[in-house]
Design an enzyme around this catalytic site. Sequence first.
Site, PDB file in Angstrom:
ATOM      1  N   PHE A   1     -78.379 -63.133 124.296  1.00 22.05           N
ATOM      2  CA  PHE A   1     -78.915 -61.770 124.393  1.00 22.05           C
ATOM      3  C   PHE A   1     -80.158 -61.803 125.271  1.00 22.05           C
ATOM      4  CE2 PHE A   1     -81.434 -58.104 123.234  1.00 22.05           C
ATOM      5  CZ  PHE A   1     -80.482 -57.098 123.136  1.00 22.05           C
TER       6      PHE A   1
ATOM      7  N   ASP B   1     -85.162 -67.913 128.305  1.00 13.91           N
ATOM      8  CA  ASP B   1     -85.528 -66.639 127.696  1.00 13.91           C
ATOM      9  C   ASP B   1     -86.210 -66.966 126.364  1.00 13.91           C
ATOM     10  OD1 ASP B   1     -85.602 -64.384 126.098  1.00 13.91           O
ATOM     11  OD2 ASP B   1     -83.696 -63.591 126.822  1.00 13.91           O
TER      12      ASP B   1
ATOM     13  N   LYS C   1     -92.023 -59.736 122.904  1.00 12.97           N
ATOM     14  CA  LYS C   1     -92.073 -59.633 121.444  1.00 12.97           C
ATOM     15  C   LYS C   1     -93.438 -60.042 120.878  1.00 12.97           C
ATOM     16  CE  LYS C   1     -87.128 -59.811 120.249  1.00 12.97           C
ATOM     17  NZ  LYS C   1     -86.954 -58.552 119.512  1.00 12.97           N
TER      18      LYS C   1
END
Length: 405
Positions: free
Chosen positions: A140, A225, A254
Amino acid sequence: MTEQFSVNRELFDHVMVPNYSPSAVIPVRGKGSRVWDQNNNELIDFAGGIAVSCLGHCHPALVEALKTQGEKLWHLSNVMTNEPALRLAKKLVDNTFAEKVYFANSGAESNEAAFKLARRWALDVYGEHKSQIISFKQGFHGRTFFTVTVGGQEAYSDGFGPKPGDIEHAEYNNLESLEALISDNTCAVVMEPLQGEGGIVSPTQEFAEGVRALCDKHNALLIFDEVQTGVGRTGELYAYMGLGVTPDIMTTAKALGGGFPVGAMLTTNDIAKHLKIGTHGSTYGGNPLACAVAEAAFDTVNDPATLQGVKAKEAMFKQALAAVNEKYNVFKEIRGKGLLIGAVLNDDYQGRSKDFLNAAMKHGLMTLVAGASIIRFTPSLVIPDADILEGMNRFEKAVDAIVNG
């Protein structure tokens, strides 16, 4: 006269696009790892806004940074730079492999920048043939059309017309599947150093090192990532440090802002020089408010005591989950690293992770899922031990309600 209306869950259905299906509970304030809803019911937060609230809610260092910067400067265009952005960039460079930083507002935007940079680097250095991007199934990387296509879950990218091309997907933890796809036409391999949305899957050491070696062999960039794994989540400042495998480009978001929207792409001088003036940009990227808060979050997490604490709390979580499982036999595996933990439901409870999430909510605990059969925990990195124990007590009641309900 101002129209009177109730701010409740029903209002969502009237005014919001229906791409989300939020809980009936509407939190109105939080402190540390506890949250209170509109009716003043208290919840313990094991979700952390999906690995975002790395210091819980309203951490004093973040509140102070926001208030102080809020009275100085909110926004500038990138025609000018600003002090908070420069300070944060310096700290990111000083504490990682990287030499250059690009700021964005989210993980998806950071990944978008990384993928565009990889393509531009390959075009400049090798020519048009070298444009293939390889990522991994169940990966993702965001919801922009480019990042969601690089992501390995077709359910998220189907149904929006023709997809960006020259993107392939290998199997995570399967070097042979990557070897079958990679060639001198590959510009980049993109991977999470621990798959988050895809099920809390850690890479084997052999796989991580093998991906790096294949990239080197074919002159392809390795992009990590670290949107979900970065800023202390695994007990290292960044997960690549625990693997001992260094990427060429890394993305972070995040937890970087502790709840304030901010993201960054990090890379080396040699690669960064290919994003020349005008090739990419972001109106809000490097925003002074965001960078001031992110600097405070980064400083607080980037501390040996905080990072050691993450590993100690991981052990507490895993022991507590094992104890619940001993009693109720619902999990076939507890996996993950640091405070990115997945409890995998066994065959008797396949497809029911949402039921466990809903039961936990009824017992005053916020959790997450990672797919239909995995319960995910991404609490604050500084969650007090007492909150872990009380939260697990509530989780056990939720499990009991499902097993004996």
